[in-house]
Each structure stands twice: as C-alpha cells, then as structure tokens.
Write an enzyme that holds these catalytic residues in place. Sequence first.
Site, PDB file in Angstrom:
ATOM      1  N   ASP A   1      51.331  36.480  34.830  1.00 20.30           N
ATOM      2  CA  ASP A   1      50.405  35.614  35.560  1.00 20.30           C
ATOM      3  C   ASP A   1      49.570  36.495  36.492  1.00 20.30           C
ATOM      4  OD1 ASP A   1      49.798  32.636  36.416  1.00 20.30           O
ATOM      5  OD2 ASP A   1      49.929  33.821  38.256  1.00 20.30           O
TER       6      ASP A   1
ATOM      7  N   ASN B   1      38.355  34.017  41.516  1.00 20.65           N
ATOM      8  CA  ASN B   1      37.216  33.279  40.959  1.00 20.65           C
ATOM      9  C   ASN B   1      36.320  32.735  42.060  1.00 20.65           C
ATOM     10  OD1 ASN B   1      37.092  33.428  38.190  1.00 20.65           O
ATOM     11  ND2 ASN B   1      38.503  31.740  37.839  1.00 20.65           N
TER      12      ASN B   1
ATOM     13  N   ASP C   1      36.052  36.006  34.114  1.00 23.79           N
ATOM     14  CA  ASP C   1      36.157  36.289  32.672  1.00 23.79           C
ATOM     15  C   ASP C   1      36.325  37.783  32.420  1.00 23.79           C
ATOM     16  OD1 ASP C   1      35.870  33.606  32.204  1.00 23.79           O
ATOM     17  OD2 ASP C   1      33.755  33.717  31.640  1.00 23.79           O
TER      18      ASP C   1
ATOM     19  N   GLU D   1      45.075  31.880  33.393  1.00 19.71           N
ATOM     20  CA  GLU D   1      45.292  33.288  33.746  1.00 19.71           C
ATOM     21  C   GLU D   1      46.687  33.751  33.359  1.00 19.71           C
ATOM     22  OE1 GLU D   1      46.213  30.885  37.524  1.00 19.71           O
ATOM     23  OE2 GLU D   1      44.896  30.766  35.770  1.00 19.71           O
TER      24      GLU D   1
END
Length: 247
Positions: free
Chosen positions: A119, A127, A136, A162
């Site tokens: 993770d 983000n 991305d 993620e």
Amino acid sequence: EARDFAGIPSTPIEVAVEVVPDWWQRGSLRLLLAAAGILCVVAFAQWRNRSLRTAKRTLESQVAERTRALNEANARLVAYSYQDALTGLANRRRLHEALEATWQDPAARKLPSALVFVDVDDFKAYNDRHGHPAGDVALRSVAAALVACAPPGALVARYGGEEFACLLAGAALADAVLIAERMRAQVAAQAVAVPGTADFTSLTISVGVASRMLSGNVQVHALLRDADAALYVAKREGRNCVRSTPA
C-alpha cells in the site's frame, strides 16, 4: 401447256431451275455458326466458373482476414481484461485466477506460496498536494520498482487504487520477506518526477507478507486475509516497513 397455230398441243418441256441459297442460308455456314455458338457457350461457362472461383477465393481471403482481425481483437480484449490500464501490471482478476491455478497445480501444492500486499503511504495526501496526474506517475513508478525487485515467475498485480500485490508461488515466508524488503527500499530510494514542474519527490510503501500451503480456495482466502492483516500491522507501526504473519 402450249399449242401451235393449228391448235396442236406441244410436247412438254422440263426446264431445270436451280435456286441458289444466300450465304447465310448455306448448311456449312449453319454448322459453323452452331459450332461457334457452342464454343461461345463453353467459353462463357468457363469464364463464369473462373469468375466464381476468383470471387470465392477473394471472399475466403476476406473472411480469413476478418477472422484473424476478430481473433486479434478478442485476444487484445482478453489481455485488457487481465491488465491494469494505468500501470500495465496484471489486475486483481488475474491475481485471483493465478492463486486458483496455483492450488490446482499438483506440483505447486507441495510448496508454500507467499503473497505480498503493498500500500502506498499517504497516497490521498500525495494526490491532494500534487494532483491526480502526478498520482498516476507515482503509481507507475511504484509498479516499476515492484517489477524490478520481483523474481522470475512472480506475478505483480495492481490490486486496486494505490494497493499492489505480488504472488510468489513456491516461496517460503522468509524469502518473501526479503523480496518485500527490497521492494520497500527500492520505492523509497527512487525519485519520482512531478509532471508539469521540475520537482522530484519520493514515496514510501507499507508491506504485508504471508505464506501458506495452498490446497483449495479456503487456504487462498486465508492467505489473502493474512497478507492484508500484516499490511495493516505495517501501517499501524509507522508505515514504510515490512510486516509478516506466521506461516
């Protein structure tokens, strides 16, 4: 009938009359025309047959080409259904099918299989800070690091969002932990570009590892549960670390 001046009838005289046929009425010409007509019919039939065979070959070629294109499209569709579009890794569906195939393989059932759950730490904040395009790029960089550290035969997949996973068939827990630690270090060491800027940043990952002998879907679900539990231990204990559950 004819008579002379005295009324005496004369002797009949036969006059030969020959009727000459026109050129198109002659028998030889009619035979020639009939033969020519037959030849024309035969030639037309042969031309027609050749045309039909050519059309058939063309149609068969078109059908073969379209069938090939359809098969390629179907193959691409199948590949896309097992591939994560963003990272190019296998997707969750492919991972689960690989787990099922592992326990169904008699040779693989004789060895433990390890599962590594990954993770990306604080990815939502990443983000929010840098934007989704940067997110991305970050996910692709993590995927590249995981693949670089995975041994031959391992299946690296994007599990969702993620989260990533790596299936290590035939790997004991200790070996899987070493591989997971290499993955963690590789991700932490690499610089990640922030698109639209000249900046670079870094990421860390939390990793959970579990290993089990697989003999059915019950053990597969237990392996998934164990790896997930180990991942949450890593997150609770400060992130950027590897934790495992007993084999």
